[in-house]
Design a protein around this motif. Structure first.
Motif, PDB file in Angstrom:
ATOM      1  N   GLU A 342       0.844  -1.185   0.000  1.00 31.11           N
ATOM      2  CA  GLU A 342       0.000   0.000   0.000  1.00 31.11           C
ATOM      3  C   GLU A 342       0.879   1.235   0.000  1.00 31.11           C
ATOM      4  N   ALA A 343       0.382   2.297  -0.576  1.00 36.50           N
ATOM      5  CA  ALA A 343       1.149   3.537  -0.643  1.00 36.50           C
ATOM      6  C   ALA A 343       1.046   4.298   0.675  1.00 36.50           C
ATOM      7  N   GLY A 344       2.146   4.949   1.026  1.00 38.41           N
ATOM      8  CA  GLY A 344       2.129   5.848   2.175  1.00 38.41           C
ATOM      9  C   GLY A 344       2.173   5.195   3.535  1.00 38.41           C
ATOM     10  N   VAL A 345       2.601   3.934   3.630  1.00 37.42           N
ATOM     11  CA  VAL A 345       2.719   3.284   4.935  1.00 37.42           C
ATOM     12  C   VAL A 345       4.022   3.743   5.590  1.00 37.42           C
ATOM     13  N   GLY A 385      -4.398   1.325  11.996  1.00 40.26           N
ATOM     14  CA  GLY A 385      -3.476   2.296  11.415  1.00 40.26           C
ATOM     15  C   GLY A 385      -2.020   1.949  11.557  1.00 40.26           C
ATOM     16  N   ALA A 386      -1.686   0.923  12.331  1.00 36.72           N
ATOM     17  CA  ALA A 386      -0.291   0.520  12.518  1.00 36.72           C
ATOM     18  C   ALA A 386       0.212  -0.213  11.277  1.00 36.72           C
ATOM     19  N   PRO A 387       1.512  -0.119  10.996  1.00 36.72           N
ATOM     20  CA  PRO A 387       2.052  -0.798   9.814  1.00 36.72           C
ATOM     21  C   PRO A 387       2.204  -2.296  10.034  1.00 36.72           C
ATOM     22  N   LEU A 388       2.141  -3.034   8.939  1.00 35.84           N
ATOM     23  CA  LEU A 388       2.391  -4.472   8.962  1.00 35.84           C
ATOM     24  C   LEU A 388       3.264  -4.813   7.763  1.00 35.84           C
ATOM     25  N   ILE A 389       4.384  -5.459   8.024  1.00 35.64           N
ATOM     26  CA  ILE A 389       5.307  -5.911   6.985  1.00 35.64           C
ATOM     27  C   ILE A 389       5.359  -7.434   7.048  1.00 35.64           C
ATOM     28  N   ALA A 390       5.195  -8.083   5.917  1.00 30.72           N
ATOM     29  CA  ALA A 390       5.168  -9.545   5.900  1.00 30.72           C
ATOM     30  C   ALA A 390       5.932 -10.068   4.692  1.00 30.72           C
ATOM     31  N   VAL A 391       6.583 -11.208   4.886  1.00 29.37           N
ATOM     32  CA  VAL A 391       7.215 -11.961   3.799  1.00 29.37           C
ATOM     33  C   VAL A 391       6.591 -13.342   3.822  1.00 29.37           C
ATOM     34  N   MET A 439       8.439  -3.620  18.269  1.00 28.70           N
ATOM     35  CA  MET A 439       7.490  -4.406  17.489  1.00 28.70           C
ATOM     36  C   MET A 439       7.773  -5.892  17.682  1.00 28.70           C
ATOM     37  N   GLU A 440       6.959  -6.692  17.033  1.00 29.05           N
ATOM     38  CA  GLU A 440       7.031  -8.137  17.199  1.00 29.05           C
ATOM     39  C   GLU A 440       7.212  -8.798  15.833  1.00 29.05           C
ATOM     40  N   PRO A 456       3.008  -4.496  15.467  1.00 24.46           N
ATOM     41  CA  PRO A 456       3.082  -4.041  16.884  1.00 24.46           C
ATOM     42  C   PRO A 456       2.732  -5.179  17.826  1.00 24.46           C
ATOM     43  N   HIS A 457       3.217  -5.089  19.050  1.00 22.53           N
ATOM     44  CA  HIS A 457       2.915  -6.111  20.051  1.00 22.53           C
ATOM     45  C   HIS A 457       1.431  -6.177  20.310  1.00 22.53           C
TER      46      HIS A 457
END
Length: 458
Positions: A342-345, A385-391, A439-440, A456-457
């Motif tokens: 997503e844009a703007g994270v 609203g918190a970011p999430l990064i996943a692989v 973060m976790e 986030p936790h």
């Protein structure tokens, strides 16, 4: 990190309790005073009524019936303040009115005692008592109690006004005190959140107070300074150890390079010796890489919860740059690699460390997913609203017994083979970086493959 507002402060709750106690004390005192005053007023009214009856009895005994009737008529004509008047009614043996200002004989609630509260014309309350006189006459003497009610109302209003003043005084004084105490505690929390020199200096300004918070401030300042000294000492020690180990290893690597070059330039080069030298050089570089990873993990863990060096990072743009680098590699290895961002994270963080975390996760995925498999880099906002990064990948996945051990130093899953390079520090470093940012990093449940999520936790 969430900060405690003044409304949630323990000092505000103490002020609220103080106000509640003040209100309760005012109400109890008001009840006690009004009850006692009412009892005293009732006793005074009853005493006055009994005194009037005794006086009338003395007149009858000393001067006769005619003088008693004249005295009652004179008493009825006396003008008294509202709520304090005296009233009489004298009846003969046949129940005929002889004197007094009352029109009729009242009905008492208790006919046996012939005493109690009656209601006069106009709804005025009064206390009355009836007695029998010689000759069959009956006398009723009454005193109005309206003035007592007026006084009780005045006392009640005084307590309400005084109570409001007390509650307001307690509230204002409590607010000022709570604000001051809260500001002092905020200095301590600010120093713990970000122990920079300016905030530590502000903390030292509050060490002059001799109360409990002043003592807490002194202990907090001393503890933070000790922690900073220990952290600096640890960094200096690890940096020195790294330098002392890296330097001879690099010298040895240079010697191996010269030995390999000498072998290649010899008239009769020994291929086996050259191969062993190259392998030894690879092992040296692996040791250096492992050492650097261990140092990075130690530094990240030492900086856990420390906001220094963090800034706003455009995670979406960072992911696009990383994806551009991995796209070409994915074509060479035969992997299906896609970016879903997503844009703007954005998030607060260290851009270099976040980049290192993402690349470690991608390297891990490309290492274990067979050629032709699918790898996804995902960047999105959660509902809060918190970011999430996943692989995520569709590879062999991680067995349940290894879902946590793979994040430990030198931890490797059962799918790792001896010919796969790495010492099992990539995920350990990624988790250390995640914790450094508050973060976790976790392995999310999937039906196929593996999905590593930075969130986030909680």
């Amino acid at each position: 990190m969430q900060r405690v507002s003044l409304l949630d402060s323990i000092f505000t709750r103490l002020v609220a309790w103080a106000i509640a106690v003040s209100i309760a004390v005012v109400l109890v005192l008001g009840w006690l005073v009004t009850t006692k005053f009412e009892q005293m007023s009732d006793a005074t009214v009853q005493w006055n009524v009994d005194a009037d009856i005794r006086h009338m009895s003395d007149i009858l005994a000393a001067r006769g019936r005619g003088e008693l009737i004249a005295h009652i008529e004179e008493s009825a004509d006396i003008d008294r303040p509202a709520g304090t008047g005296s009233h009489f009614l004298l009846l003969d043996i046949d129940g005929h009115r002889l004197a007094g200002d009352l029109a009729q004989w009242p009905r008492f609630a208790d006919e046996q005692t012939q005493a109690g509260t009656i209601i006069l014309s106009g709804g005025r309350p009064a206390f009355a008592r009836a007695v029998n006189f010689p000759g069959g006459m009956r006398l009723l003497a009454a005193r109005e109690t309206g003035w007592t009610i007026i006084q009780l109302n005045q006392i009640g209003l005084s307590f309400v006004a005084g109570g409001l003043f007390v509650v307001m005084a307690v509230g204002v004084a409590g607010y000022i005190t709570a604000r001051r105490l809260s500001d002092r505690v905020k200095l301590i929390n600010a120093a713990f959140r970000d122990p920079e020199p300016r905030k530590l200096a502000a903390l030292s300004d509050g060490q002059r107070d001799t109360d409990e918070i002043g003592e807490l401030t002194r202990h907090s300042g001393e503890a933070l300074q000790r922690l900073q000294r220990l952290a600096r000492s640890q960094r200096d020690t690890t940096d020195q150890i790294a330098h002392e180990m890296r330097t001879p290893l690099m010298h040895l690597d240079n010697r191996l390079i010269r030995a390999i070059q000498a072998q290649e330039q010899a008239r009769d080069p020994d291929a086996e010796t050259t191969e062993r030298l190259v392998a030894a050089r690879g092992e040296i570089r692996q040791v250096v890489t492992t050492l650097e990873s261990l140092l990075d993990i130690a530094h990240s863990e030492a900086q856990r919860g420390d906001p220094q060096g963090l800034a706003e990072v455009d995670v979406s743009a960072l992911a696009e740059n990383i994806a551009d680098l991995y796209t070409a590699s994915a074509e060479d290895t035969g992997h299906d690699f896609r970016l879903e961002a997503e844009a703007g994270v954005t998030m607060q963080g260290d851009e270099i460390q976040i980049s290192r975390l993402i690349t470690n996760l991608l390297d891990n995925a490309f290492k274990y997913v067979p050629s032709g498999g699918r790898v996804r880099l995902i960047v999105m906002r959660r509902p809060d609203g918190a970011p999430l990064i996943a692989v995520a990948d569709d590879g062999p996945g991680v067995p349940a017994q290894f879902r946590e051990t793979i994040f430990e130093r030198f931890g490797r899953g059962e799918n790792a083979s001896s010919d796969q390079k790495g010492a099992g520090l990539g995920l350990a470093l990624a988790r250390a970086i995640a914790e450094r940012h508050g973060m976790e990093l976790r392995l999310a449940p999937t039906t196929r493959g593996a999905r590593f999520e930075l969130r986030p936790h909680g």
